[in-house]
Design an enzyme around this catalytic site. Structure first.
Site, short mmCIF file in Angstrom:
data_model
loop_
_atom_site.label_atom_id
_atom_site.label_comp_id
_atom_site.label_asym_id
_atom_site.label_seq_id
_atom_site.Cartn_x
_atom_site.Cartn_y
_atom_site.Cartn_z
N HIS A 16 -3.12 5.45 13.24
CA HIS A 16 -1.92 4.69 12.92
C HIS A 16 -1.84 4.31 11.45
O HIS A 16 -0.75 4.12 10.92
CB HIS A 16 -1.88 3.43 13.78
N ASP A 59 -3.38 8.36 17.13
CA ASP A 59 -2.71 7.07 17.06
C ASP A 59 -2.72 6.41 18.44
O ASP A 59 -2.14 6.94 19.38
CB ASP A 59 -1.27 7.26 16.57
N SER A 115 6.14 2.44 12.27
CA SER A 115 5.80 1.87 13.57
C SER A 115 7.02 1.18 14.16
O SER A 115 8.05 1.80 14.38
CB SER A 115 4.62 0.93 13.40
#
Length: 262
Positions: free
Chosen positions: A226, A181, A90
């Protein structure tokens, strides 16, 4: 012989990267790997001022700190470039991508999981669900020219160099993304991979100084969120698909072991 080493980095939102037990690292540890945690500015390891030193206009400090940690490991003979791997997820993927742009020769392999590699396009799009709430972390390039300039100087997507050659090799790279995501849209890592292939030279296999070819692998799971979740209603769900978690990290470990053994 120096041992293979994996550097893990995050450096955002004031989150502390703790030296905790991680199941996915066991295959590496059993093979003699060293795991290094880079506590860069932007994280919360040294308090609020440390966090503030790596957010917004100061984000470049996160990348500088990661490179300083890497140089320390190399200079103190903890590892060597041919056995050094790097990973970030991320916002940590942003720091990894920027470090690869700045000093590609430091690393043999890198894994970027759902990486936030195009912050400028994201923060310029007010229609994205998180743009408004992310202004305090990254700045507001729509309203502030200084913020625009700051992001454009470190953004991984906007600073890719045509540098892949036998003399100045790039490391092999593994990138993952999730079609569901909601935090890092799949188009971000996808367009970064496409530009790396077209501009950095990954579309043509090139032998590195270590004797192997630099690779760029992209794995996108259409139903994944995610956090390796297959719950299509929310990628924040506490219900995770353990088999996907295992498969993703098994691929990462196999990738690192293969690349640092060649």
């Amino acid at each position: 012989m120096l041992s293979p080493t994996l550097i893990r980095v995050y450096g955002a939102y004031g989150v502390s990267l703790e030296p905790e037990f991680r199941l996915e690292d066991i295959p590496l540890l059993r093979r003699g790997w060293t795991i290094a945690l880079a506590h860069v500015r932007g994280g919360g390891e040294l308090g609020r001022q440390w966090y503030a030193g790596g957010k917004g206009f100061n984000k470049h400090n996160s990348i500088a700190d990661l490179l300083a940690c890497t140089r320390y490991l190399l200079e103190k003979n903890w590892s060597e470039a041919s056995k050094l791997a790097l990973t970030g997820a991320s916002a940590g993927g942003l720091v990894v991508g920027a470090a690869l742009n700045a000093e590609p020769s430091y690393f043999r392999a890198a894994a970027l999981h759902v990486p936030f590699v195009d912050p400028l396009s994201s923060m310029l799009d007010p229609d994205l669900p998180l743009t408004g709430v992310e202004v305090s972390e990254w700045g507001n390039p729509l309203a502030n020219l200084q913020d625009y300039d700051a992001i454009s100087r470190y953004a991984p997507y906007d600073n890719i160099k045509a540098c892949l050659s036998a003399d100045t090799p790039m490391p092999s790279i593994l990138v993952t993304a999730g079609g569901q995501d909601k935090r890092v849209s799949v188009w971000q890592p996808a367009k970064w991979v496409a530009r790396m292939r077209s501009k950095a030279g990954y579309s043509t296999p090139t032998a590195t100084k270590h004797g192997s070819s630099s690779k760029l692998l992209f794995l996108a799971s259409a139903n994944a969120g995610h956090f390796h979740s297959y719950n299509s209603s929310s990628d924040d769900s506490d219900v995770h698909d353990n088999s996907d978690f295992i498969a993703a990290h098994a691929l990462r470990n196999a990738f690192f072991i293969t690349e640092t053994s060649e």
